[in-house]
Write a protein that holds these residues in place. Structure first.
Motif, mmCIF file in Angstrom:
data_model
loop_
_atom_site.group_PDB
_atom_site.id
_atom_site.type_symbol
_atom_site.label_atom_id
_atom_site.label_comp_id
_atom_site.label_asym_id
_atom_site.label_seq_id
_atom_site.Cartn_x
_atom_site.Cartn_y
_atom_site.Cartn_z
ATOM 1 N N LEU A 18 22.618 23.617 -41.664
ATOM 2 C CA LEU A 18 22.775 22.400 -40.855
ATOM 3 C C LEU A 18 22.802 22.726 -39.363
ATOM 4 N N ILE A 19 23.458 23.829 -38.997
ATOM 5 C CA ILE A 19 23.456 24.239 -37.587
ATOM 6 C C ILE A 19 22.026 24.557 -37.148
ATOM 7 N N GLY A 20 21.284 25.263 -37.992
ATOM 8 C CA GLY A 20 19.883 25.581 -37.665
ATOM 9 C C GLY A 20 19.023 24.334 -37.554
ATOM 10 N N TYR A 21 19.213 23.409 -38.482
ATOM 11 C CA TYR A 21 18.447 22.167 -38.450
ATOM 12 C C TYR A 21 18.786 21.344 -37.221
ATOM 13 N N ASP A 22 20.068 21.269 -36.876
ATOM 14 C CA ASP A 22 20.479 20.512 -35.691
ATOM 15 C C ASP A 22 19.890 21.132 -34.433
ATOM 16 N N LYS A 23 19.834 22.448 -34.369
ATOM 17 C CA LYS A 23 19.221 23.124 -33.220
ATOM 18 C C LYS A 23 17.742 22.765 -33.126
ATOM 19 N N LYS A 24 17.058 22.796 -34.265
ATOM 20 C CA LYS A 24 15.630 22.447 -34.295
ATOM 21 C C LYS A 24 15.410 21.019 -33.805
ATOM 22 N N MET A 25 16.254 20.109 -34.239
ATOM 23 C CA MET A 25 16.140 18.711 -33.824
ATOM 24 C C MET A 25 16.491 18.548 -32.337
#
Length: 89
Positions: A18-25
Motif C-alpha cells: 500500500l505504501i508503494g502503491y500510494d507513492k506511485k499514485m
C-alpha cells in the motif's frame, strides 16, 4: 502460533504494498490512499511492512504529521504489550 505468523506476514505485506502503491499514485498525481487507511494497517500490526515500504519507496518519510502518528502507534502498542505481559505474570 502459525495463524499469528501468517496474519503478521499478510498485514505487513499489505502495508508494504500500500505504501508503494500510494507513492506511485502520488507521483502520477492520481487518487491517493487516505492516511487513515495506511495508519490503520500500521495499527493492525503492519508496522514492519509499512516502515520498510516507507524506506524502500522513500514515501511519507518527510511528512512530520504522518511520522508522529506512525511512531505514536508504535509507542502505544509497546506500552500495551508491556502492560499485558505484566498483567499476565
Amino acid at each position: 502460533m502459525a495463524v499469528i505468523l501468517i496474519y503478521f506476514f499478510i498485514i505487513n505485506s499489505i502495508g508494504f504494498f500500500l505504501i508503494g502503491y500510494d507513492k506511485k499514485m502520488a507521483v502520477a498525481n492520481k487518487y491517493r490512499i487516505p492516511e487513515k487507511i495506511l495508519l490503520l494497517i500500521v495499527f493492525l500490526g503492519g508496522i514492519i511492512g509499512s516502515g520498510l515500504g516507507m524506506l524502500f519507496f522513500r514515501h511519507k518519510t518527510s511528512k512530520i504529521s504522518y511520522l508522529l502518528k506512525f511512531f505514536g502507534i508504535i509507542v502505544i502498542q509497546i506500552l500495551f504489550f508491556f502492560l499485558l505481559k505484566n498483567h499476565l505474570n
